[in-house]
Design an enzyme around this catalytic site. Sequence first.
Site, PDB file in Angstrom:
ATOM      1  N   ASP A 476     114.357 -27.778 103.953  1.00  0.00           N
ATOM      2  CA  ASP A 476     115.670 -27.951 104.595  1.00  0.00           C
ATOM      3  C   ASP A 476     115.682 -29.195 105.476  1.00  0.00           C
ATOM      4  OD1 ASP A 476     118.235 -27.253 105.361  1.00  0.00           O
ATOM      5  OD2 ASP A 476     117.708 -25.270 106.115  1.00  0.00           O
ATOM      6  N   ASP A 546     126.411 -23.843 102.099  1.00  0.00           N
ATOM      7  CA  ASP A 546     126.225 -22.553 102.767  1.00  0.00           C
ATOM      8  C   ASP A 546     127.440 -21.649 102.564  1.00  0.00           C
ATOM      9  OD1 ASP A 546     123.740 -23.127 103.670  1.00  0.00           O
ATOM     10  OD2 ASP A 546     124.274 -23.416 105.772  1.00  0.00           O
TER      11      ASP A 546
HETATM   12  C1  DGJ Z   1     120.661 -24.373 106.646  1.00  0.00           C
HETATM   13  C2  DGJ Z   1     120.617 -23.899 105.224  1.00  0.00           C
HETATM   14  O1  DGJ Z   1     121.687 -24.429 104.496  1.00  0.00           O
HETATM   15  C3  DGJ Z   1     120.639 -22.368 105.204  1.00  0.00           C
HETATM   16  O2  DGJ Z   1     120.643 -21.917 103.886  1.00  0.00           O
HETATM   17  C4  DGJ Z   1     119.449 -21.851 105.967  1.00  0.00           C
HETATM   18  O3  DGJ Z   1     118.264 -22.183 105.309  1.00  0.00           O
HETATM   19  C5  DGJ Z   1     119.459 -22.392 107.380  1.00  0.00           C
HETATM   20  N1  DGJ Z   1     119.559 -23.823 107.383  1.00  0.00           N
HETATM   21  C6  DGJ Z   1     118.213 -21.959 108.137  1.00  0.00           C
HETATM   22  O4  DGJ Z   1     118.128 -22.513 109.370  1.00  0.00           O
END
Ligand code: DGJ
Length: 724
Positions: A476, A546
């Site tokens: 990430d 997300d």
């Molecule tokens: C952002 C990501 O897009 C989410 O899916 C998740 O992994 C969060 N970060 C975790 O902090």
Amino acid sequence: MIYYDEDKKTFTLKTKDTCYVMGILYSKYLFHYHYGTLTDAICYALPPEVSFSTSPPELDYTGFSLETLMAEYAYYGTGDFRATSLRLRCRNDESTMFCYKEHRIYFADYKQSEIPCAYGKHIPTLDIVLSDEVFGCTLTLRYKVFRDSNVITRSAILRNENATDTVTVENCMSMCLDLYGSDYDVLSLYGSYGNEMNLKRNPLFFGNQRLISRRGATGHIYNPFFAVCDHAADYDSGNVYGLNLIYGGSFLSEIEVSAHSPVGKPYDTVRLQTGVCPENFGYVLCPRETFVAPEAVMTFSSCGINGMTENMHRFVNTAILPHARQKMPIVLNTWEACFYDINEEKLLSFARMCPSLGIDTLAVDDGWFARRNDDASGLGDWKIDRKKFPSGLRVFAEKVSQYVDFGIWIEPEMISKDSDLYRRHPEWVLGKTSRPLSIGRHQYVLDLTRDEVLDYLKDTCCEMLRDVPVRYIKWDMNRHLTEVGSFAHDDDAGGGIAHRYIMGVCKLLHWFRVTFPDVCLETCSGGGGRYNLALAAYSDMIWASDNTYPAERLLTETGALTGYPASMMSCHVSCPSDSEASEREMENRFAVAAMGTLGYELDLHRLPETALATIGSQTQRYKLFRDTVAKGTYRVVRSPHSDGVGAISFIQGDDFVLICAGLRRCASTSTELPFADENAVYTEMLSGETVNGKELKSGAYAGKLLAGGCATVKYFVKESKRTC
Ligand code: DGJ
């Protein structure tokens, strides 16, 4: 195929259905003639003379001007006043002119490396070497031809041949493409966090349009992919150019429309460029140093947007993603289900439930490491939280692996202000400045331009994963670069820190792939903030957003699919509130997620039995058609971006997957499927229903699905085929 015509002084590059032609004028200027269909009817005439233009010094009174030339690459300060491809500074001079010196046509093998690129074996390649004698620099324009996908890639390689002088690169675009006319539309992907990659179509206007990122990542706001098409082009007909950049950092894609008005013969031109964002670039090239601009991708189709997309998909699947897994795991990710509220017992019980639901990987997202009960601390230290996971990472992973594959989340590029690493090494933070540093999600960015930081991250990864049976990593990146600078570099030396940063990320990703070849890598940046070809070159898949609300995610996914294949798009079914876990809602989410690699983000303990049964049935159905989604030809029948409703298909031979999403109202739902065989009978494999080809072709079948106010997936196999 590439050839050089000595008499005409022209270079011709051919793919299966396209042709690209350029030539050398007056033994030194590179001129663009044609990019489009395969044709012999190329006009080699120069553009008509335009008054009030300047000419190169030796061509005074000839009417020849760089301002009206269809340039192959455009230099600053020497008569081409349109958008510049190359701007250098040397000994206080900024005007440049690179002239033809020599060329080379050859075949080469390209492999995955620390610099992301399009790879393949025996790729026809053309290098045209130009030089600026005043600055003492050479510029190699490199063209690689990918025949079957109708793609030509381009890059620019700049070398400072000086023995003593440095040269500052203010701007070095990867490609420049001039087209005649201005009657085009531009298709681009715009959005924001949680609303990524909406497809927008606008007519071009006189002046400059810029898709830009100054964030150190490509970001959520614009994507480097864009296309330019005739006004009349639709999904199945018309001329469409598609462009992209194999780059993960700040970028600029620029479109400039200019008018030229020789008496009686006015004409317009469009200039398309893409490359590293030139703002605050200032990359210093020391004597004998080379700067390699990232590779740009160009394709053309006369078969509409679907034709252009088909080219792009084939190219990405064969030249960017060949390392990716053939069968992606179906993941249960803990984020939407639990956020930071995870522990050994809870996750082990998830793992036990997964096999009966058809899920093959448990991915432990954020929250597993010490002092990580919210996003305020912990990044950089990477030690398991023994309170949540008393057995430690290795033993916990071994326990999970008795049921499903084990996966884990990391964010290696970041450092929390509240971390031991920051207390030990505040100088490892990116951002040398006299002002306090901006902070995002309580974290700073690590200075990946420094070798010692890269070494620390490599050691930490090895230490963390030593003897751990890990099969999947989610990588990430949750904030962008501000106050860009590096404590490792003197004030001006080096420059281009944001570029050096993303090259550091690529180095680390390449190392990771080589060191952990069996690990499936999903990259992510706060959703789809780094959905680009450079990250794809190291990933098996990329998380698109997300946002998992079907009506909105449908726009993100179909936007992304315009330039990127389904095989790289990670999509999960989640239900932010338990009350939404109705069978209908689960099916809507499934149908939308099935356009990519399916996964789940659900608290299995809180779901009703019916929802668990639905998951089991979904994974079973998905396994029947996922190959067709990953490898089939993507075809938009109705676009949710223009019609409100979406009818999307993936076609493989006689069979096809049809996803109909009638989640919004529209005037008419009747939707013809032109590729269905009206003389055939199909079996819909997910229900066993027999459907007449006529009904599919006529529009009635998809029309009924779209009128239902929901999203549905169907998989059609031609009867005759099924029985043999
Ligand atoms: C952002 C990501 O897009 C989410 O899916 C998740 O992994 C969060 N970060 C975790 O902090």
